[in-house]
Design a protein around this motif. Structure first.
Motif, PDB file in Angstrom:
ATOM      1  N   ILE A 360       0.939  -1.027   0.271  1.00 16.90           N
ATOM      2  CA  ILE A 360       0.203   0.084   0.180  1.00 16.90           C
ATOM      3  C   ILE A 360       0.628   1.347  -0.158  1.00 16.90           C
ATOM      4  O   ILE A 360       2.260   1.112   1.153  1.00 16.90           O
ATOM      5  N   TRP A 386      -5.110   2.367   9.542  1.00 19.03           N
ATOM      6  CA  TRP A 386      -6.849   3.160   8.803  1.00 19.03           C
ATOM      7  C   TRP A 386      -7.294   2.465   9.345  1.00 19.03           C
ATOM      8  O   TRP A 386      -7.310   0.669   9.437  1.00 19.03           O
ATOM      9  N   PHE A 388     -11.274   1.460   7.472  1.00 19.93           N
ATOM     10  CA  PHE A 388     -12.821   2.071   6.509  1.00 19.93           C
ATOM     11  C   PHE A 388     -14.185   1.051   7.517  1.00 19.93           C
ATOM     12  O   PHE A 388     -14.219  -0.510   6.959  1.00 19.93           O
ATOM     13  N   SER A 407      -3.140   1.828  -4.085  1.00 19.54           N
ATOM     14  CA  SER A 407      -4.166   3.113  -3.579  1.00 19.54           C
ATOM     15  C   SER A 407      -5.341   2.418  -3.811  1.00 19.54           C
ATOM     16  O   SER A 407      -6.005   2.303  -2.663  1.00 19.54           O
ATOM     17  N   ARG A 408      -5.904   1.133  -4.175  1.00 19.22           N
ATOM     18  CA  ARG A 408      -7.477   0.452  -4.170  1.00 19.22           C
ATOM     19  C   ARG A 408      -7.700  -0.369  -3.794  1.00 19.22           C
ATOM     20  O   ARG A 408      -6.924  -1.676  -4.057  1.00 19.22           O
ATOM     21  N   LEU A 422     -12.602   0.892  -2.440  1.00 14.68           N
ATOM     22  CA  LEU A 422     -12.038   2.342  -1.612  1.00 14.68           C
ATOM     23  C   LEU A 422     -10.194   2.487  -1.978  1.00 14.68           C
ATOM     24  O   LEU A 422      -9.423   2.282  -2.507  1.00 14.68           O
ATOM     25  N   GLU A 423      -9.939   4.184  -1.368  1.00 11.11           N
ATOM     26  CA  GLU A 423      -8.760   4.272  -2.112  1.00 11.11           C
ATOM     27  C   GLU A 423      -8.417   4.984  -0.751  1.00 11.11           C
ATOM     28  O   GLU A 423      -8.897   5.720   0.387  1.00 11.11           O
ATOM     29  N   VAL A 424      -7.257   4.699  -0.809  1.00  8.47           N
ATOM     30  CA  VAL A 424      -6.358   4.499   0.333  1.00  8.47           C
ATOM     31  C   VAL A 424      -5.745   5.961   0.352  1.00  8.47           C
ATOM     32  O   VAL A 424      -4.185   5.572  -0.115  1.00  8.47           O
ATOM     33  N   TRP A 431      -3.101   8.000   7.676  1.00  9.42           N
ATOM     34  CA  TRP A 431      -3.508   7.428   6.660  1.00  9.42           C
ATOM     35  C   TRP A 431      -4.811   7.366   7.202  1.00  9.42           C
ATOM     36  O   TRP A 431      -5.703   7.206   7.629  1.00  9.42           O
ATOM     37  N   SER A 432      -5.414   7.217   5.607  1.00 13.05           N
ATOM     38  CA  SER A 432      -7.463   6.660   5.658  1.00 13.05           C
ATOM     39  C   SER A 432      -7.396   6.503   4.285  1.00 13.05           C
ATOM     40  O   SER A 432      -6.953   5.552   3.769  1.00 13.05           O
ATOM     41  N   ALA A 433      -8.607   6.056   4.548  1.00  9.94           N
ATOM     42  CA  ALA A 433      -9.521   5.006   3.346  1.00  9.94           C
ATOM     43  C   ALA A 433     -10.480   6.091   2.712  1.00  9.94           C
ATOM     44  O   ALA A 433     -11.421   5.980   3.893  1.00  9.94           O
ATOM     45  N   GLU A 434     -11.083   6.374   1.627  1.00 13.57           N
ATOM     46  CA  GLU A 434     -12.404   6.915   1.691  1.00 13.57           C
ATOM     47  C   GLU A 434     -12.502   5.730   0.325  1.00 13.57           C
ATOM     48  O   GLU A 434     -12.052   5.212  -0.705  1.00 13.57           O
TER      49      GLU A 434
END
Length: 551
Positions: A360, A386, A388, A407-408, A422-424, A431-434
């Motif tokens: 990642i 992170w 989600f 990233s995905r 998700l995109e990290v 760190w985050s995931a959206e």
């Protein structure tokens, strides 16, 4: 009427009528003035009509959740049966003798069904699978086979194995080395009508949803044998048993059936297995002898999941990692040689997916899909980087998360929730995931999907579906294969259906194009298939088989 009756009538002491009494009319089923006439059928029709409309509405409204559809159907059936019974006994206007005779017939039919039919198991859509009580169970058939096979002297337990060394193309871990279910340069034939798959061996096995891994000519899996949870090593060429390691424990559950769920993991001469009740074994792959063992639930202070501990152990560096789900030890890493705890971290509830590693944004991370969602962890310490949130009512996330690039990550689950891309992101120390997109069109309940180019192929509550990875929109949906499993073999989807049939379908976004199919094994099949150098290994809770499908 005689003279005495006439005199009494005239005196007003006794009413006179030529009509029979209501009590007599009820018994004789004749008309009484003011009493409704004939068989009253319309309430039964009304009950059935209303039930049909209600169930149609419920079925349509729950179209994205097959288990809920099944539950609604059974609740409707029970309610309608009760209402029809009330109508028959109290509102049909039939003779009481007829009503009681009908009730007696229904009771006798119920007793006959009770003692002649048994619920063998339940499908992935929660429909009961029935069998006659006088037919042997899968356990009885497997036990009889093992006894006969042992007495015939065909097993190979006396044959020593000096070393277990993986060869190219071997499958040492659940869903393959990267746990994506992808096989390249498989070299399989597809003209099964002209050259059908050749059966190498087939025989009964114990209960369980574990799959095969195949290493150096050995096939490893887990089975339930009576009251023993068993790790078994078979000769991959003959199907003969070489050794079996047993633990005196049995996991029982009505909907998911009994037995172990997780697939073994091979690493450096050792076999790591997780049982349905939390027993983690490290075994010598040559002999099946125990090197060390522990119960991850006792270590974590956690409880066994409703449908059993199902995660396949992940081994890397000097640790074996499992998802226990404890309040202070959601993840536990044990030293792979000694079984000593190296670290524990997290407090998320366990679920039915397996841990996996992924690159990642240039860093290796440990991905855990637990009951609360997907999280990324430091693989050396277990620290959560992170998270989600992604959860269902029963907190079931059973499918492996699928990293598409650095990233995905693609995730999916059933129970009406669907899939999400998700995109990290990594900014500074954070760190985050959206969520990029979410789609209800791929609800992978416990059936892992595969990815080819810009498309994902999976079983949406049992129906083969193709989604565009860029948008999450469904491209096509065709082929009801039940809750089976999928491998991506070059540019083909190799599907083993819930009924044990194997199909080849072209992995292309234009349309679903089945190329070949054959019935591999019988009975409900939730186990993943394994393909090794043209040899296809399949099993379920009844039997196992090996086929040659090489060119």
């Amino acid at each position: 009427m005689d003279q005495a009756d006439e005199n009494r009538a005239e005196s007003g002491r006794v009413p006179v009528t030529d009509e029979p009494s209501a009590e007599v009319a009820q018994t004789e089923n004749v008309d009484v003035p003011g009493r409704p006439k004939g068989f009253r059928w319309w309430p039964a029709v009304a009950i059935l009509g209303i039930a049909t409309v209600v169930e149609s509405i419920l079925w349509w409204s729950m179209s994205e959740n097959r288990p809920n559809q099944s539950v609604s159907m059974w609740l409707t059936t029970i309610t309608v049966s009760f209402l029809l019974l009330m109508w028959w006994m109290f509102a049909s206007r039939l003779r009481w003798r007829t009503r009681f005779v009908g009730l007696g017939v229904m009771i006798l039919l119920g007793i006959a069904a009770r003692y002649s039919v048994r619920v063998e198991e339940y499908s992935g859509a929660v429909f009961p699978i029935l069998a006659f009580r006088w037919t042997p169970t899968a356990e009885e058939i497997a036990a009889e086979y093992r006894e006969a096979h042992s007495e015939s002297g065909q097993d190979e337990k006396s044959v020593p194995i000096e070393e277990v060394v993986p060869a190219e193309g071997d499958v040492t871990i659940f869903r393959g080395a990267d746990r994506t279910g992808r096989i390249v340069d498989a070299g399989i034939r597809t003209n099964w009508d002209e050259q059908p798959p050749r059966e190498i061996w087939r025989h009964p096995v114990g209960l369980g949803w574990s799959s095969f891994i195949v290493v150096d000519g050995l096939a490893f899996t887990q089975e339930q044998r009576e009251e023993n949870e068993t790790v078994v090593c078979y000769n991959a060429e003959t199907g003969d048993e070489i050794w079996a390691h047993t633990d005196s424990v049995r996991f029982s559950e009505v909907l998911g059936s009994d037995g172990p769920r997780a697939t073994p993991t091979y690493f450096d001469g050792r076999l790591y297995t997780q049982g349905a009740t939390g027993i983690l074994n490290c075994l010598d792959a040559r002999t099946g002898e125990s090197i060390w063992a522990t119960n991850i639930l006792e270590d974590a202070g956690a409880k066994v999941l409703s449908w059993g501990m199902s995660g396949s152990p992940l081994v890397y560096d000097d640790v074996v990692v499992v998802n226990a789900g404890g309040d202070d030890a959601g993840l536990i890493a044990y030293h792979r040689l000694t079984g000593d705890r190296v670290w524990s971290a997290g407090n998320g509830p366990a679920s039915y997916s397996s841990p996996r590693l992924a690159n990642i944004l240039g860093e290796q991370q440990l991905l855990i899909f637990n009951g609360n969602g997907l999280s990324g962890h430091d693989p050396t310490t277990g620290e959560e980087l992170w998270n989600f949130p992604w959860t269902t009512g029963p907190k079931v996330n059973a499918v492996l998360p699928y990293p598409l690039d650095e990233s995905r990550i693609l995730i999916s689950t059933g129970y009406g929730l669907g899939a999400a891309l998700l995109e990290v992101k990594h900014e500074g120390d954070q760190w985050s995931a959206e969520q990029v997109w979410k789609s209800i069109r791929l609800k992978a309940k416990f059936n892992d999907f595969v990815v080819k180019d810009d498309y994902v192929y999976g079983l949406d509550e049992g129906v083969l579906t193709c989604l565009d990875l860029k948008t999450g929109k469904r491209v096509w949906k065709a082929g009801r294969y039940g809750y089976g499993q999928i491998l991506l073999v070059d540019d083909l989807l190799l599907i083993i259906t819930e009924s044990g049939e194997v199909l080849l379908v072209k992995a292309e976004p234009k349309k679903s194009q089945p190329l070949a199919r054959f019935q591999a094994i019988g009975g409900k099949t939730w186990n993943h298939a394994t393909l090794v150098r043209g040899r296809l290994f399949v099993r379920n809770a009844r039997e196992a088989a090996c086929y040659d499908i090489s060119k």
